[in-house]
Design an enzyme around this catalytic site. Structure first.
Site, mmCIF file in Angstrom:
data_model
loop_
_atom_site.group_PDB
_atom_site.id
_atom_site.type_symbol
_atom_site.label_atom_id
_atom_site.label_comp_id
_atom_site.label_asym_id
_atom_site.label_seq_id
_atom_site.Cartn_x
_atom_site.Cartn_y
_atom_site.Cartn_z
ATOM 1 N N LEU A 64 0.820 -1.209 0.000
ATOM 2 C CA LEU A 64 0.000 0.000 0.000
ATOM 3 C C LEU A 64 0.856 1.261 0.000
ATOM 4 O O LEU A 64 0.317 2.371 0.007
ATOM 5 C CB LEU A 64 -0.907 -0.003 1.243
ATOM 6 C CG LEU A 64 -1.783 -1.246 1.428
ATOM 7 C CD1 LEU A 64 -2.558 -1.159 2.733
ATOM 8 C CD2 LEU A 64 -2.734 -1.423 0.257
ATOM 9 N N TYR A 118 1.542 11.284 -11.807
ATOM 10 C CA TYR A 118 1.093 10.308 -10.808
ATOM 11 C C TYR A 118 0.567 9.054 -11.503
ATOM 12 O O TYR A 118 0.931 7.930 -11.159
ATOM 13 C CB TYR A 118 0.013 10.928 -9.934
ATOM 14 C CG TYR A 118 -0.628 9.971 -8.952
ATOM 15 C CD1 TYR A 118 0.072 9.516 -7.845
ATOM 16 C CD2 TYR A 118 -1.939 9.529 -9.129
ATOM 17 C CE1 TYR A 118 -0.507 8.642 -6.935
ATOM 18 C CE2 TYR A 118 -2.532 8.651 -8.234
ATOM 19 C CZ TYR A 118 -1.810 8.215 -7.137
ATOM 20 O OH TYR A 118 -2.386 7.346 -6.243
ATOM 21 N N ASN A 147 -11.842 7.022 -6.124
ATOM 22 C CA ASN A 147 -11.744 7.950 -4.994
ATOM 23 C C ASN A 147 -12.128 7.220 -3.697
ATOM 24 O O ASN A 147 -13.227 6.662 -3.594
ATOM 25 C CB ASN A 147 -12.685 9.144 -5.205
ATOM 26 C CG ASN A 147 -12.302 9.956 -6.415
ATOM 27 O OD1 ASN A 147 -11.458 10.833 -6.355
ATOM 28 N ND2 ASN A 147 -12.930 9.647 -7.552
#
Length: 398
Positions: A64, A118, A147
């Site tokens: 993560l 990104y 999101n």
């Protein structure tokens, strides 16, 4: 099972590690077949030497770790690609081909507004993981998150919902350029549930058509099956309703599993201390008090009634409104009589044996405190909020 979680103190990492610890400690018994021996938590300031030890002994890896908003654009590659390469090389060093999960982003599609640095570094990370799977035969689970929102998400960082919730809870303004802009939203608890599924070998596979995840049992990617779509305007309007609740006492419709329910939980997690509690308006007189607690648009109203010793309250009836009276403290008597008849229904009640009593439409009713010393405390639910313009309440003694 030993589980390595990189980025363990980030938004997703903290929620995941908390869930894993609850399972490991036996507090969460919903995954009886999942046995966790150790959770290796690795974050940016963890001793790098530990990574080798963790990679040697891990039975599953959740990667993560990542960078969202660095001050230097070069940090995108360092955080989203370089570390992933170090992680995979450490696993290869020890011949550890355990399953590895990668948290990527829908921005890796590089479509439209997602064609940015990104997104490119996330895409490079995906390609690295797929190449690793081809080289080692290890199972790779690549998730492209939309999101994210939920408790512990950092506002003014990488989540518009977190920012909206924080600002609304703290009476700060929200900036919206286009209320019609729609977001695909993934709630943290739904994501963690999917991560636990993945840990048990039940990850949901998919392919992508543009930015849309399409379920596919043989898909290269993985996805959480539950997401929501809402416009910025809809989110803002819901938050305004949540903020007003202490004044209106109206709880909006929040069906189980709905976006509204998850957004409300998220909003509450940002309340400052001074808003965690709020006063209620007590209507007091010599007989005691009556206080409205909660109203709903479709499921009525909750109130609490306190009667002083020896006091009788009520002595009225309703055409259509009906209620529950639930005595939680004290000793009392509830009486009801059908209009036009003489027979009285009597119910002795007390906090020692909590009982719900229907107040029937067309029956005048009262409640009597039988104690000479103690207050009688009664929770009341009515099937509709009180409407002063149409009170449906008419005085008559039982």
């Amino acid at each position: 099972m030993n589980i390595l979680v990189t980025g363990s103190r980030g938004f997703v990492g903290k929620n995941l590690c908390t869930a894993l610890k609850s399972i490991k400690d036996g507090k969460d018994k919903t995954r009886p077949d999942l046995h966790i021996d150790a959770i290796f938590e690795y974050d940016i300031d963890t001793d790098p030497a530990l990574l080798d030890e963790y990679c040697k002994n891990a039975d599953f890896v959740f990667n993560l770790a990542g960078v969202n908003r660095p001050t230097d654009p070069r940090a995108f590659m360092e955080g989203n690609f370089d570390f992933a390469e170090v992680l995979l090389n450490s696993l290869k060093k020890y011949g550890n081909t355990c399953p590895v999960m990668l948290s990527s982003s829908v921005q890796a599609t590089l479509i439209g507004r997602y064609d940015n640095e990104y997104g490119r570094t996330k895409k490079a990370g995906e390609d690295l993981f797929f190449a690793y799977a081809g080289e080692t035969g290890a199972t790779v689970l690549v998730y492209r998150f939309p999101n994210l929102f939920g408790k512990w998400c950092k506002p003014n960082y990488n989540s518009a919902v977190a920012t909206f919730c924080y600002n609304t809870a703290n009476d700060l303004p929200i900036t919206i350029h286009d209320r019609a802009t729609e977001l695909e939203l993934l709630y943290i608890d739904d994501l963690v549930y999917e991560m636990l599924d993945a840990l048990e070998g039940k990850a949901h596979r998919c392919e992508f058509e543009g930015v849309t995840a399409v379920p596919c049992k043989t898909g290269r990617f993985c996805a959480t099956p539950i997401t929501h779509r809402a416009t910025l305007g809809e989110i803002s309007d819901l938050l305004d309703v949540f903020r007003a609740q202490p004044k209106t006492l109206v709880m909006p419709a929040i069906p189980n599993g709905s976006f509204a329910k998850k957004l409300y939980s998220t909003y509450l997690s940002y309340l400052p201390q001074e808003k965690v509690s709020f006063p209620l308006q007590m209507h007091t007189d010599a007989r005691g008090s009556f206080t409205e607690l909660l109203k709903t648009a479709n499921c009525g109203q909750f109130s609490v009634n306190i009667s002083k010793p020896g006091i009788t309250k009520g002595q009225h009836w309703h055409h259509s409104k009906w209620e529950f009276f639930i005595v939680v403290s004290g000793h009392g008597l509830i009486q009801q009589r059908k209009l036009g008849e003489s027979n009285v229904l009597s119910f002795e009640v007390s906090g020692e044996k909590i009982t719900a009593v229907h107040m029937l439409p067309g029956y005048t009713h009262n409640i009597i405190n039988l104690s000479d010393t103690d207050d009688l405390v009664t929770l009341m639910w009515a099937n509709e909020p009180f409407d002063p313009d149409h009170p449906d309440t008419f005085g008559e003694s039982v």
